[in-house]
Design a protein around this motif. Structure first.
Motif, PDB file in Angstrom:
ATOM      1  N   LEU A  65      28.371  39.147  43.949  1.00  0.00           N
ATOM      2  CA  LEU A  65      29.027  38.987  45.090  1.00  0.00           C
ATOM      3  C   LEU A  65      28.079  39.035  46.208  1.00  0.00           C
ATOM      4  CD1 LEU A  65      32.366  40.949  44.633  1.00  0.00           C
ATOM      5  CD2 LEU A  65      32.032  38.471  44.656  1.00  0.00           C
ATOM      6  N   GLU A  66      26.926  39.996  45.962  1.00  0.00           N
ATOM      7  CA  GLU A  66      25.891  39.836  47.130  1.00  0.00           C
ATOM      8  C   GLU A  66      25.084  38.662  47.329  1.00  0.00           C
ATOM      9  OE1 GLU A  66      23.746  43.456  45.976  1.00  0.00           O
ATOM     10  OE2 GLU A  66      25.331  45.031  46.428  1.00  0.00           O
ATOM     11  N   SER A  67      25.104  38.094  46.207  1.00  0.00           N
ATOM     12  CA  SER A  67      24.123  36.906  46.268  1.00  0.00           C
ATOM     13  C   SER A  67      25.014  35.777  47.071  1.00  0.00           C
ATOM     14  CB  SER A  67      23.987  36.039  44.820  1.00  0.00           C
ATOM     15  OG  SER A  67      25.097  36.020  44.293  1.00  0.00           O
ATOM     16  N   LYS A  68      26.234  35.779  47.449  1.00  0.00           N
ATOM     17  CA  LYS A  68      26.980  34.773  47.848  1.00  0.00           C
ATOM     18  C   LYS A  68      27.103  33.377  47.349  1.00  0.00           C
ATOM     19  CE  LYS A  68      27.895  37.507  51.570  1.00  0.00           C
ATOM     20  NZ  LYS A  68      26.922  38.678  51.107  1.00  0.00           N
ATOM     21  N   CYS A  69      26.582  33.592  46.021  1.00  0.00           N
ATOM     22  CA  CYS A  69      26.902  32.193  45.270  1.00  0.00           C
ATOM     23  C   CYS A  69      28.210  32.052  44.700  1.00  0.00           C
ATOM     24  CB  CYS A  69      25.627  32.355  44.207  1.00  0.00           C
ATOM     25  SG  CYS A  69      24.058  32.180  44.631  1.00  0.00           S
ATOM     26  N   PRO A  70      28.498  30.829  44.345  1.00  0.00           N
ATOM     27  CA  PRO A  70      29.898  30.805  44.165  1.00  0.00           C
ATOM     28  C   PRO A  70      30.063  31.004  42.686  1.00  0.00           C
ATOM     29  CG  PRO A  70      28.935  28.669  44.176  1.00  0.00           C
ATOM     30  CD  PRO A  70      27.822  29.656  44.969  1.00  0.00           C
ATOM     31  N   ILE A  71      31.162  31.796  42.198  1.00  0.00           N
ATOM     32  CA  ILE A  71      31.371  32.261  41.105  1.00  0.00           C
ATOM     33  C   ILE A  71      32.702  31.887  40.358  1.00  0.00           C
ATOM     34  CG2 ILE A  71      31.835  34.570  39.686  1.00  0.00           C
ATOM     35  CD1 ILE A  71      30.508  36.046  42.002  1.00  0.00           C
ATOM     36  N   PHE A  72      32.542  30.949  39.287  1.00  0.00           N
ATOM     37  CA  PHE A  72      33.746  30.026  38.608  1.00  0.00           C
ATOM     38  C   PHE A  72      34.253  30.939  37.315  1.00  0.00           C
ATOM     39  CE2 PHE A  72      31.687  27.167  41.245  1.00  0.00           C
ATOM     40  CZ  PHE A  72      32.803  26.382  41.905  1.00  0.00           C
ATOM     41  N   VAL A  73      35.520  31.225  37.276  1.00  0.00           N
ATOM     42  CA  VAL A  73      36.094  31.754  36.304  1.00  0.00           C
ATOM     43  C   VAL A  73      37.126  30.732  35.582  1.00  0.00           C
ATOM     44  CG1 VAL A  73      37.161  33.902  35.295  1.00  0.00           C
ATOM     45  CG2 VAL A  73      35.598  33.866  37.179  1.00  0.00           C
ATOM     46  N   THR A  74      36.990  30.818  34.142  1.00  0.00           N
ATOM     47  CA  THR A  74      37.945  29.981  33.645  1.00  0.00           C
ATOM     48  C   THR A  74      39.054  30.939  32.669  1.00  0.00           C
ATOM     49  OG1 THR A  74      37.026  29.379  31.761  1.00  0.00           O
ATOM     50  CG2 THR A  74      36.608  28.076  33.328  1.00  0.00           C
ATOM     51  N   GLY A  75      40.201  30.445  32.422  1.00  0.00           N
ATOM     52  CA  GLY A  75      41.013  31.158  31.629  1.00  0.00           C
ATOM     53  C   GLY A  75      41.763  30.535  30.396  1.00  0.00           C
ATOM     54  N   PHE A  76      42.147  30.853  29.305  1.00  0.00           N
ATOM     55  CA  PHE A  76      42.486  29.927  28.210  1.00  0.00           C
ATOM     56  C   PHE A  76      44.215  29.756  28.358  1.00  0.00           C
ATOM     57  CE2 PHE A  76      41.952  34.462  26.593  1.00  0.00           C
ATOM     58  CZ  PHE A  76      43.245  34.853  26.129  1.00  0.00           C
ATOM     59  N   SER A  77      44.833  30.446  29.303  1.00  0.00           N
ATOM     60  CA  SER A  77      46.332  30.179  29.129  1.00  0.00           C
ATOM     61  C   SER A  77      46.656  30.629  30.702  1.00  0.00           C
ATOM     62  CB  SER A  77      46.965  31.065  28.114  1.00  0.00           C
ATOM     63  OG  SER A  77      46.679  32.482  28.424  1.00  0.00           O
ATOM     64  N   PRO A  78      47.904  30.398  31.225  1.00  0.00           N
ATOM     65  CA  PRO A  78      48.284  30.920  32.343  1.00  0.00           C
ATOM     66  C   PRO A  78      48.619  32.420  32.350  1.00  0.00           C
ATOM     67  CG  PRO A  78      49.851  29.036  31.738  1.00  0.00           C
ATOM     68  CD  PRO A  78      48.990  29.429  30.427  1.00  0.00           C
ATOM     69  N   ALA A  79      48.852  33.135  31.387  1.00  0.00           N
ATOM     70  CA  ALA A  79      48.741  34.529  31.486  1.00  0.00           C
ATOM     71  C   ALA A  79      47.528  35.075  31.523  1.00  0.00           C
ATOM     72  CB  ALA A  79      49.306  35.027  30.192  1.00  0.00           C
ATOM     73  N   ASP A  80      46.409  34.535  30.844  1.00  0.00           N
ATOM     74  CA  ASP A  80      45.106  35.022  31.167  1.00  0.00           C
ATOM     75  C   ASP A  80      44.450  34.885  32.499  1.00  0.00           C
ATOM     76  OD1 ASP A  80      42.623  35.790  29.634  1.00  0.00           O
ATOM     77  OD2 ASP A  80      42.009  33.823  29.911  1.00  0.00           O
ATOM     78  N   VAL A  81      44.796  33.831  32.955  1.00  0.00           N
ATOM     79  CA  VAL A  81      44.565  33.491  34.467  1.00  0.00           C
ATOM     80  C   VAL A  81      45.042  34.513  35.384  1.00  0.00           C
ATOM     81  CG1 VAL A  81      44.397  31.939  36.462  1.00  0.00           C
ATOM     82  CG2 VAL A  81      43.851  31.033  33.895  1.00  0.00           C
ATOM     83  N   GLU A  82      46.433  34.683  35.156  1.00  0.00           N
ATOM     84  CA  GLU A  82      46.986  35.614  36.005  1.00  0.00           C
ATOM     85  C   GLU A  82      46.557  37.197  35.861  1.00  0.00           C
ATOM     86  OE1 GLU A  82      51.519  37.320  36.930  1.00  0.00           O
ATOM     87  OE2 GLU A  82      51.221  35.701  35.426  1.00  0.00           O
ATOM     88  N   ARG A  83      46.342  37.313  34.553  1.00  0.00           N
ATOM     89  CA  ARG A  83      45.687  38.919  34.270  1.00  0.00           C
ATOM     90  C   ARG A  83      44.355  38.966  34.770  1.00  0.00           C
ATOM     91  NH1 ARG A  83      46.739  38.865  29.277  1.00  0.00           N
ATOM     92  NH2 ARG A  83      45.180  37.574  28.595  1.00  0.00           N
ATOM     93  N   ASP A  84      43.427  38.080  34.711  1.00  0.00           N
ATOM     94  CA  ASP A  84      42.319  38.148  35.291  1.00  0.00           C
ATOM     95  C   ASP A  84      42.341  38.327  36.986  1.00  0.00           C
ATOM     96  OD1 ASP A  84      41.102  38.081  33.006  1.00  0.00           O
ATOM     97  OD2 ASP A  84      40.406  36.117  32.974  1.00  0.00           O
ATOM     98  N   VAL A  85      43.200  37.479  37.446  1.00  0.00           N
ATOM     99  CA  VAL A  85      43.251  37.565  38.801  1.00  0.00           C
ATOM    100  C   VAL A  85      43.774  38.709  39.439  1.00  0.00           C
ATOM    101  CG1 VAL A  85      44.402  36.535  41.052  1.00  0.00           C
ATOM    102  CG2 VAL A  85      43.335  35.029  39.065  1.00  0.00           C
ATOM    103  N   ARG A  86      44.648  39.363  38.883  1.00  0.00           N
ATOM    104  CA  ARG A  86      45.439  40.661  39.148  1.00  0.00           C
ATOM    105  C   ARG A  86      44.061  41.820  38.978  1.00  0.00           C
ATOM    106  NH1 ARG A  86      51.670  41.198  37.190  1.00  0.00           N
ATOM    107  NH2 ARG A  86      52.378  39.536  38.495  1.00  0.00           N
TER     108      ARG A  86
END
Length: 556
Positions: A466-487
């Motif tokens: 986050l200190e670098s200000k570079c974009p950080i992209f994250v993927t998830g393998f299911s809707p539940a996985d994406v929601e769990r990572d975002v929370r």
């Protein structure tokens, strides 16, 4: 008498004159002819090589795992029987229903409709009404696994070359992308699943960074802050509007670095598959970094520590300054050039290896390390540069691939001072930020912390990014996985409140369309890179204060 003699001599001379002379030329030269208009003749076409005869035909792909003609699938069926519980037994124990066994039994009965071990007995298979909801997906996955090993010509894996001049690429969906990119026609759903599984990693990166990305402000996936952030790196990947995107535009541009942290199976993809990402940006030079403890190393490469490398160099040094340098002192010893093998033979060897492979490691919680990758012509050892087991492959002048088999925290100091939002981006493919940590616990000593808050996993890495200000992209393998990572972002002490959204969470247009079946429970199915989202470090706007701020009351 004299007339008879003269007649005989003349006859002899005539026979000698008509006798064919001995030729001193080669037999082939006697038959050769040179025609004036020979360039108008069409050359004879070379004989076409016949496709390999497949082991299984397209109408004979379904086989129960225990009766599969491939040993690896038989081994997978046995592994599932050892670790997967019967769903009927599990439900009965959870609901307190009396059961003949104290503990849930493992699966042992193979469903005749899908071929997977799904229940402990035929009676429980008949009792389970939920099985029919996912039975077709299991059968589809069964046939896909057998099709990959059938030995047929995989036209969906024949990748196109550079994009034609003034031919635009559309990222609307898989079908339009394959058509505009010039892929072979995907005639069946099975071909679509195979091709999407192979290309989901490079094309997900390309679709997120490309100027014609499906992640836009109009569909509310891209935020205004994200638009400004991606505009920086897109200015390096592309040329100004109106200019042609050619290799000449690479002059004077910095190399774009793509860091894939926690890389696993994506690091074992062939380099020519990652070249498809490079072909989306003809005016840029890409350097892909695979960083993680499960990164694949080239075949035949034995990891060595820096101390071992230094010791080997000291032993190879000459004993005196007057001695001539030995061949082992030259840097060319780090380059391993394999023998040239015809591509057809390489393909046949890989298919035979896949068909005859017997061992199988179940994908329980931590997937097994990927198989070693093939060494390319210019693959070299990079341990002297990075200090960890690593390699670098300069595949083309536009693409360089580097793999580091270590945690990112161990090599962050090598990149921290050079990170630039105009030329660097980070990608996490299903990192499991919200999954419970195995090593870190809360203050009560019982509740496990999420991996994003664990100091031994992602907790100490994400604040540095986050200190670098570079974009950080994250993927998830299911809707539940994406929601769990975002929370989980709100539970990390050094991450919560320190980031801003670049791409809002949602489905990924270029996710894999192939269902991946879990070995510890065949009911659990995922699709690689189902969703995608992105963040970056929070920017701080600087406001200039005027000298009149303290004098004017309305500006105090």
């Amino acid at each position: 008498m004299s007339c008879a003699v003269l007649r005989q001599r003349s006859t002899t001379r005539l026979h000698v004159a008509l006798r064919p002379r001995a030729s001193y030329l080669s037999p082939s030269s006697c038959n050769s002819r040179r025609y004036i208009f020979s360039f108008l003749r069409k050359p004879k076409p070379a004989p076409k090589k016949s496709d390999p005869v497949p082991v299984l035909t397209q109408d004979d792909l379904f086989h129960p795992f225990s009766k599969s003609p491939f040993p690896m699938l038989q081994a997978r069926g046995e592994a599932i029987k050892r670790i997967a519980p019967c769903p009927v037994c599990t439900t009965s124990h959870e609901q307190g229903i009396p059961h003949e066994h104290r503990e849930p039994q493992n699966v042992d009965f193979e469903c005749p409709d899908c071929g997977w071990p799904t229940h402990c007995s035929e009676e429980h298979w008949k009792q389970d009404e939920e099985h029919q909801k996912y039975c077709l997906r299991l059968r589809e996955a069964n046939e896909d696994e057998h099709d990959l090993r059938s030995g047929r010509r995989m036209v969906e894996f024949e990748l196109p070359g550079p994009q034609g001049y003034e031919e635009a690429i559309s990222f609307a969906n898989w079908d339009v992308f394959w058509y505009t990119r010039g892929f072979m026609s995907m005639d069946t759903e099975r071909s679509r699943r195979h091709a999407s599984k192979l290309l989901t990693y490079p094309i997900t990166i390309g679709s997120a960074l490309h100027q014609w990305s499906p992640l836009m402000l109009s569909n509310q996936r891209l935020t205004p802050e994200g638009s400004r952030s991606l505009a920086a790196i897109r200015s390096t990947l592309h040329v100004p509007l109106g200019a042609p995107e050619t290799a000449e535009a690479q002059v004077g541009k910095p190399q774009v670095r793509i860091f894939i942290l926690g890389a696993r199976a994506e690091s074992s993809l062939p380099v020519h598959v990652w070249e498809q990402l490079c072909l989306l940006f003809p005016a840029a030079q890409l350097h892909i970094f695979f960083i993680g403890p499960q990164v694949s190393l080239p075949r035949g490469e034995t990891p060595k520590s820096p101390a071992q490398v230094q010791h080997s160099h000291s032993n190879a040094a000459p004993s005196s300054s007057t001695s001539s340098p030995s061949p082992t002192d030259s840097p060319s010893t780090e380059i391993a050039i394999p023998a040239k093998v015809p591509p057809e033979e390489v393909h046949q060897n890989k298919v035979a290896e896949l068909q005859n492979r017997k061992e199988y490691l179940p994908n329980v919680f931590k997937p097994p390390p990927p198989v070693p990758i093939d060494r390319q012509k210019y693959t070299r050892n990079s341990i002297s540069r990075y200090g960890v087991p690593s390699y670098t492959t300069p595949y083309t002048k536009e693409l360089t691939v580097t793999g580091l088999q270590t945690n990112y925290l161990d090599v962050h100091h090598l990149f921290s001072e050079s990170l630039d939002p105009y030329s660097d981006a980070f990608f996490f493919f299903s990192p499991g930020f919200g999954f419970p940590s195995e090593n870190s616990f809360a203050e009560d000593g019982v509740t496990p912390l999420p991996q994003i808050a664990s100091p031994t996993e992602w907790g100490s890495i994400l604040p540095l990014l986050l200190e670098s200000k570079c974009p950080i992209f994250v993927t998830g393998f299911s809707p539940a996985d994406v929601e769990r990572d975002v929370r989980s972002l709100s539970e990390a002490p050094d991450v919560a409140g320190q980031f801003e959204w670049v791409v809002m969470p949602g489905p990924n247009t270029f996710s894999s369309e192939k269902w991946e079946i879990s070995d510890f429970d065949p009911r659990v199915m995922i699709k690689a890179n189902w969703g995608i989202w992105a963040i970056r470090g929070r920017s701080k706007d600087i406001q200039e204060r005027s000298m009149l701020d303290g004098l004017l009351p309305w500006r105090q």
